[in-house]
Design a protein around this motif. Structure first.
Motif, PDB file in Angstrom:
ATOM      1  N   VAL A  82     -17.233  -5.121 -16.812  1.00 11.65           N
ATOM      2  CA  VAL A  82     -16.752  -4.266 -17.892  1.00 11.65           C
ATOM      3  C   VAL A  82     -17.372  -4.752 -19.197  1.00 11.65           C
ATOM      4  O   VAL A  82     -17.042  -5.843 -19.668  1.00 11.65           O
ATOM      5  N   PRO A  83     -18.275  -3.960 -19.778  1.00 11.18           N
ATOM      6  CA  PRO A  83     -18.867  -4.348 -21.059  1.00 11.18           C
ATOM      7  C   PRO A  83     -17.791  -4.458 -22.138  1.00 11.18           C
ATOM      8  O   PRO A  83     -16.868  -3.663 -22.179  1.00 11.18           O
ATOM      9  N   GLY A  84     -17.920  -5.451 -22.973  1.00 10.83           N
ATOM     10  CA  GLY A  84     -16.972  -5.620 -24.065  1.00 10.83           C
ATOM     11  C   GLY A  84     -15.739  -6.413 -23.703  1.00 10.83           C
ATOM     12  O   GLY A  84     -15.052  -6.925 -24.577  1.00 10.83           O
ATOM     13  N   ASN A  85     -15.416  -6.500 -22.416  1.00  9.56           N
ATOM     14  CA  ASN A  85     -14.262  -7.289 -21.994  1.00  9.56           C
ATOM     15  C   ASN A  85     -14.410  -7.690 -20.526  1.00  9.56           C
ATOM     16  O   ASN A  85     -13.808  -7.072 -19.650  1.00  9.56           O
ATOM     17  N   PRO A  86     -15.194  -8.723 -20.248  1.00  7.60           N
ATOM     18  CA  PRO A  86     -15.403  -9.164 -18.868  1.00  7.60           C
ATOM     19  C   PRO A  86     -14.113  -9.534 -18.140  1.00  7.60           C
ATOM     20  O   PRO A  86     -14.064  -9.487 -16.916  1.00  7.60           O
ATOM     21  N   ALA A  87     -13.053  -9.855 -18.891  1.00  6.26           N
ATOM     22  CA  ALA A  87     -11.775 -10.195 -18.251  1.00  6.26           C
ATOM     23  C   ALA A  87     -11.192  -9.006 -17.488  1.00  6.26           C
ATOM     24  O   ALA A  87     -10.376  -9.190 -16.585  1.00  6.26           O
ATOM     25  N   ASP A  88     -11.609  -7.784 -17.827  1.00  6.61           N
ATOM     26  CA  ASP A  88     -11.148  -6.592 -17.112  1.00  6.61           C
ATOM     27  C   ASP A  88     -11.948  -6.317 -15.841  1.00  6.61           C
ATOM     28  O   ASP A  88     -11.565  -5.464 -15.044  1.00  6.61           O
ATOM     29  N   SER A  89     -13.036  -7.033 -15.652  1.00  7.30           N
ATOM     30  CA  SER A  89     -13.910  -6.788 -14.501  1.00  7.30           C
ATOM     31  C   SER A  89     -13.196  -6.900 -13.153  1.00  7.30           C
ATOM     32  O   SER A  89     -13.435  -6.070 -12.270  1.00  7.30           O
ATOM     33  N   PRO A  90     -12.300  -7.886 -12.941  1.00 12.42           N
ATOM     34  CA  PRO A  90     -11.619  -7.945 -11.635  1.00 12.42           C
ATOM     35  C   PRO A  90     -10.776  -6.708 -11.320  1.00 12.42           C
ATOM     36  O   PRO A  90     -10.633  -6.343 -10.153  1.00 12.42           O
ATOM     37  N   ILE A  91     -10.260  -6.050 -12.341  1.00 12.13           N
ATOM     38  CA  ILE A  91      -9.487  -4.826 -12.117  1.00 12.13           C
ATOM     39  C   ILE A  91     -10.426  -3.711 -11.652  1.00 12.13           C
ATOM     40  O   ILE A  91     -10.160  -3.021 -10.666  1.00 12.13           O
ATOM     41  N   THR A 112     -13.399   3.713 -21.255  1.00 14.46           N
ATOM     42  CA  THR A 112     -14.697   4.172 -21.741  1.00 14.46           C
ATOM     43  C   THR A 112     -15.728   4.261 -20.617  1.00 14.46           C
ATOM     44  O   THR A 112     -16.766   4.887 -20.797  1.00 14.46           O
ATOM     45  N   LEU A 113     -15.438   3.673 -19.473  1.00 20.17           N
ATOM     46  CA  LEU A 113     -16.365   3.731 -18.338  1.00 20.17           C
ATOM     47  C   LEU A 113     -16.234   5.028 -17.535  1.00 20.17           C
ATOM     48  O   LEU A 113     -17.063   5.305 -16.678  1.00 20.17           O
ATOM     49  N   HIS A 114     -15.206   5.798 -17.785  1.00 17.68           N
ATOM     50  CA  HIS A 114     -14.921   7.012 -16.992  1.00 17.68           C
ATOM     51  C   HIS A 114     -16.043   8.026 -17.096  1.00 17.68           C
ATOM     52  O   HIS A 114     -16.488   8.316 -18.198  1.00 17.68           O
ATOM     53  N   PRO A 115     -16.441   8.598 -15.985  1.00 14.18           N
ATOM     54  CA  PRO A 115     -16.196   8.155 -14.611  1.00 14.18           C
ATOM     55  C   PRO A 115     -17.148   7.018 -14.255  1.00 14.18           C
ATOM     56  O   PRO A 115     -18.209   6.879 -14.873  1.00 14.18           O
ATOM     57  N   TYR A 116     -16.768   6.240 -13.268  1.00 14.13           N
ATOM     58  CA  TYR A 116     -17.581   5.095 -12.878  1.00 14.13           C
ATOM     59  C   TYR A 116     -17.778   5.118 -11.371  1.00 14.13           C
ATOM     60  O   TYR A 116     -16.840   4.879 -10.611  1.00 14.13           O
ATOM     61  N   GLU A 117     -18.969   5.441 -10.939  1.00 16.41           N
ATOM     62  CA  GLU A 117     -19.346   5.470  -9.520  1.00 16.41           C
ATOM     63  C   GLU A 117     -18.304   6.175  -8.653  1.00 16.41           C
ATOM     64  O   GLU A 117     -17.873   5.652  -7.620  1.00 16.41           O
ATOM     65  N   GLY A 118     -17.878   7.346  -9.088  1.00 16.91           N
ATOM     66  CA  GLY A 118     -16.923   8.145  -8.327  1.00 16.91           C
ATOM     67  C   GLY A 118     -15.472   7.802  -8.604  1.00 16.91           C
ATOM     68  O   GLY A 118     -14.577   8.501  -8.140  1.00 16.91           O
ATOM     69  N   LEU A 119     -15.227   6.746  -9.343  1.00 16.99           N
ATOM     70  CA  LEU A 119     -13.872   6.340  -9.702  1.00 16.99           C
ATOM     71  C   LEU A 119     -13.475   7.039 -10.998  1.00 16.99           C
ATOM     72  O   LEU A 119     -14.185   6.947 -11.997  1.00 16.99           O
TER      73      LEU A 119
END
Length: 138
Positions: A82-91, A112-119
């Motif tokens: 997750v750009p800007g907040n790597p701590a959110d990456s595990p979610i 801000t990533l929406h949509p992300y690879e079908g998610l």
């Protein structure tokens, strides 16, 4: 339908109850599958005790309730960040590993990533509206 709820949804349920609880119950009634991860459970317990001041007992009961209603997974290492907040990456990684259709979060870095690879990454308000449009909420 598979849904991954971010920590903020469960924290909102503990804090406010009504709307977040209705969303979770409607999701279960619809037989949509709820997914969670060990990371999410750890983060939830930490947020409830350290940031919101809940007693550890309440945080652990909330953790147990989430674990009871969700299928837990342990996502493998992933390239997704997750750009800007790597701590959110595990979610994000757990939602993707779960094959979730929706990641429900109020976290702006994730949204801000929406949509992300079908998610589909949507807010709690948007998810509430989705449930209402599906006839799952009054």
């Amino acid at each position: 339908m598979k849904v991954f709820f971010d920590t903020c949804v469960y924290a909102a349920e503990a804090l406010l109850g009504a709307a977040a609880e209705q969303m979770l119950e409607a999701t279960e009634r619809a037989s949509w599958r709820i997914r969670a991860s060990a990371y999410l459970l750890d983060e939830l317990e930490r947020v409830l005790t350290e940031k919101l001041g809940f007693p550890l007992r309440v945080a652990r009961l909330t953790r147990q309730r989430v674990a009871h209603r969700a299928v837990l997974l342990d996502p493998p290492a992933s390239r997704h960040l997750v750009p800007g907040n790597p701590a959110d990456s595990p979610i994000l990684q757990a939602a993707l590993a779960a094959g979730a259709d929706y990641l429900v979060t109020n976290d702006r870095h994730l949204r801000t990533l929406h949509p992300y690879e079908g998610l589909r990454i949507i807010s709690m308000t948007d998810y509430f509206e989705l449930l209402r449009n599906e006839g799952l909420l009054p």
